[in-house]
Scaffold this active site. Structure first.
Site, short mmCIF file in Angstrom:
data_model
loop_
_atom_site.label_atom_id
_atom_site.label_comp_id
_atom_site.label_asym_id
_atom_site.label_seq_id
_atom_site.Cartn_x
_atom_site.Cartn_y
_atom_site.Cartn_z
N GLY A 113 0.61 -1.23 -0.01
CA GLY A 113 0.03 0.19 -0.12
C GLY A 113 0.68 1.15 -0.03
O GLY A 113 2.03 1.13 -0.30
N GLY A 114 0.28 2.54 0.36
CA GLY A 114 0.93 3.70 0.16
C GLY A 114 2.07 3.65 1.39
O GLY A 114 3.00 4.54 1.37
N PHE A 115 1.71 3.02 2.39
CA PHE A 115 2.87 2.83 3.52
C PHE A 115 3.92 2.20 3.38
O PHE A 115 4.94 2.32 3.76
CB PHE A 115 1.93 2.39 4.74
N GLY A 116 3.73 1.06 2.30
CA GLY A 116 4.85 0.29 1.93
C GLY A 116 4.58 -1.11 1.77
O GLY A 116 3.44 -1.50 1.29
N LYS A 162 5.85 -5.19 8.42
CA LYS A 162 5.36 -3.98 7.62
C LYS A 162 6.61 -2.91 7.60
O LYS A 162 6.88 -2.51 8.26
CB LYS A 162 4.41 -3.17 8.52
N ASP A 184 -8.60 5.65 12.58
CA ASP A 184 -8.48 5.35 11.16
C ASP A 184 -9.14 3.94 11.09
O ASP A 184 -8.46 2.87 10.58
CB ASP A 184 -7.05 5.30 10.80
#
Length: 654
Positions: free
Chosen positions: A348-351, A367, A464
């Site tokens: 995802g955008g986080f990695g 992660k 979130d």
């Protein structure tokens, strides 16, 4: 203040030198004010029963066998409670003990608003005020055993052995156990009977506060327990016990072999003998080794990240908690086959998230944050600190972290079914989720949120909550994850206003998306969206971000008012699903997405409604908040890169 008894337990008749059976279970009632609730059918007792429905289960499911509930119900009948089981208890025995405690305590303490009860393997304490502040200065009751032959021929040497073992066990509980629990034994030679000991604090105490609590009760009562073969002190925040007979299950964590300690008796409060000095030196050496390793890891981190960490407020206890979770990059490289493509779980955008196996065999999910990730060092530290401090079966457990070279990595327990969105919104995989599994997921998320909002030592707003942040284990038990955006509320705070709006489009409450105002009711709104998604099998943001006329919430509302909500149930569910449960969940989902925060229920009320078998008594719903009516292109910016989740969910930052 009524909460003082829970912590100081000052008004009690000290019953020294009695057998275990006398007065068992032991109770502490009232704080000297005579504050009682009036009758069996009082609101206060109803709130106690509401806590009783969840607290024993939460404590028995916790790795620490510990749980709290703060401010359940409305003043003046609000209830706070604390439950702790002895560290050697099993989850089932813990649950049984605490369930019995809730049955016994209101009667044992004659309907006092402030009361505590101690059993051999658990304690329960409740009050009409917060139980979380700590005060260790008051008198605590002590009990001793004088069995036949209890006055030893070599009494002085026996007393020194006893004091040394008790203090060594207290040291281990405070400084060597994150659970704040220790067991011990001393077997010096055949002239002395083998001694067994136990010390424990509530695990939310820091090591220093735990040791200070234990020092006060050992320093005061060990001299009074000399020459007795067994004795103990029970208090809400810390306890100790010793006996010449074994009374604990499991291994002894502290073992003192060899000859008796030197003749000088330890000072009150646990001043060290020679044996104690050796134990203290070993403990300090271990702490220094961990600290040095952690410090070396921080030194190797990127210079900009180190500066960011230094500028972020951090206490000594926070640093210690962080350091204890540090993992070497080399270990994680081996665990993931050097972050091999075949171990990739998602991106995802986080990695990227990789699966792996630690040397001891534990399966993990790593992660690995990308260099362009929006999750900065502050968010990373927030996630590490919060997840390390909270313990609940429906919260993802942080195994460790790593900050080395250019890498920022978070290591979680492995969830074989990955995240909810990967199954729920897949036309083929969603068939795996029958109604029983979906109801289990809804129930678990609700319990996890109640713990964050009402039962943990900190009031936490996740900010979130979404389908991609709900992880599922092999049995489809849900665990809330990704706490990078979470915020801690002070005890008297009801909401916070921010100009930096972060979260996920479609799950954000209208007051937060439009005005930056968030509270626990913001999470309740997100939970309501999740419930509607789970029942319908449809994404909310798909509708908000499409050319269709209605978002999911609006679509559900329109069908609800026409009494056709059943038409929205996920077609992949079989026809034999209980319609009453499905409609009840839709009803609860609509209650949670009401326009005004005050109209949304708290999570303890949600859990009560979910467990209730009556549907007709649920509160009526009004027209809820809708995505199209509450957000606009001018109010928020939509980013395709996720802050803490998968990039299939657009996220916002304002």
């Amino acid at each position: 203040m009524a909460c003082r008894l829970i912590l100081s337990v000052a008004i009690v008749a000290v019953a020294l030198l009695v057998r275990r059976s006398a007065g068992y279970p032991w109770a502490l009632c009232d704080d000297g004010t005579g504050s009682n609730f009036p009758a069996r059918r009082s609101t206060y007792l109803a709130n106690i029963n509401l806590v009783a429905a969840t607290l024993p289960r939460n404590a028995s499911a916790s790795p620490d066998l510990f749980a709290t509930a703060d401010y359940i119900g409305a003043a003046p009948n609000q209830v706070s409670a604390l439950a702790l089981c002895r560290g050697d208890a099993t989850p089932s025995s813990c649950l049984s003990c605490l369930t019995q405690a809730f049955r016994d305590l209101p009667n044992t303490c004659a309907y006092n608003r402030v009361a505590t009860i101690f059993y051999d393997s658990c304690l329960l304490s409740y009050s009409n005020a917060s139980i979380f502040p700590s005060d260790f200065s008051a008198k605590i009751p002590a009990y001793g055993n004088r069995d036949s032959g209890s006055v030893m021929t070599e009494a002085a040497q026996f007393n020194r052995v006893m004091a040394t073992l008790v203090n060594a066990t207290a040291d281990y509980a405070a400084y060597n156990s994150t659970r704040r629990y220790a067991s011990g034994e001393a077997d010096f030679n055949q002239e002395f009977p083998k001694l067994y000991s136990w010390a424990q604090c509530t695990p939310d105490l820091t090591p220093a506060r735990c040791r200070r609590c234990l020092a006060q009760i050992t320093g005061r009562y060990i001299p009074q327990l000399e020459n007795y073969t067994g004795g103990f002190v029970r208090a809400v925040r810390c306890s100790f016990q010793y006996s010449t007979s074994p009374f604990l299950d499991g291994p002894m964590l502290v073992q003192l072999p060899g000859s008796p300690p030197p003749a000088q008796a330890p000072a009150a409060g646990g001043a060290p003998s020679e044996t104690m000095r050796k134990i203290a030196v070993a403990t300090v050496a271990a702490v220094l080794t961990i600290s040095a390793t952690c410090f070396y890891a921080w030194r190797k981190a990127k210079r900009t990240s180190a500066k960011a960490l230094q500028s972020y407020p951090t206490s000594a206890d926070d640093i210690q908690n962080i350091c204890s979770l540090h993992l070497d990059l080399s270990v994680l490289r081996v665990a993931t086959d050097d972050f091999a493509e075949h171990n990739k779980l998602g991106e995802g955008g986080f990695g990227v998230v990789y699966k792996g196996i630690l040397p001891e065999g534990q399966r993990i999910a790593v992660k690995r944050l990308s260099q362009t990730s929006r999750q900065g060092i502050a968010e990373l530290k927030t996630e590490i600190l919060l997840v390390a401090k909270v313990n609940h079966k429906n919260l993802a457990r942080l195994v460790g972290f790593c900050l080395e070279s250019h890498d920022k990595l978070l290591v979680y327990e492995y969830m074989s079914n990955r995240s909810l969105d990967t199954i729920l919104f897949d036309s083929t995989k969603k068939k795996e989720l029958d109604w029983g599994k979906r109801l289990k997921i809804i129930d678990g998320i609700a319990r996890g949120l109640q713990y964050l909002h009402e039962e943990s030592q900190m009031k936490i707003v996740h900010r979130d909550l979404k389908a991609s942040n709900i992880l599922l284990d092999s049995a489809y038990n849900p665990k809330i994850s990704d706490f990078g955006l979470a915020k801690i509320f002070a005890g008297d705070q009801s909401h916070i206003v921010t100009y930096c709006i972060v979260g996920t489009y479609g799950y954000m409450s209208p007051e937060y998306a439009m005005h930056g105002k968030y509270s626990i009711k913001s999470d309740v709104f997100s939970f309501g969206v999740l419930v509607l998604e789970i029942v319908t099998g449809r994404r909310n943001w798909d509708f908000c971000d499409s050319e269709q006329d209605a978002d999911l919430i609006n679509d559900v509302w329109e069908h609800w008012t026409r009494e056709k909500a059943i038409e929205l149930i996920d077609p992949s569910l079989t026809n034999d699903c209980p319609i009453d449960q499905l409609l009840k969940c839709i009803h609860i989902g609509l209650l949670c997405v009401q326009q005004k925060p005050s109209d949304r229920p708290v999570m303890s009320a949600v859990n009560f409604m979910l467990s209730s078998k009556t549907v007709d008594r649920l509160p009526s719903v009004s027209r809820p908040a809708f995505c199209r009516q509450q957000t606009s292109a001018n109010s928020i910016k939509v980013s395709s890169n996720g802050l803490a989740g998968q990039n299939s969910n657009p996220e916002v930052i304002g």
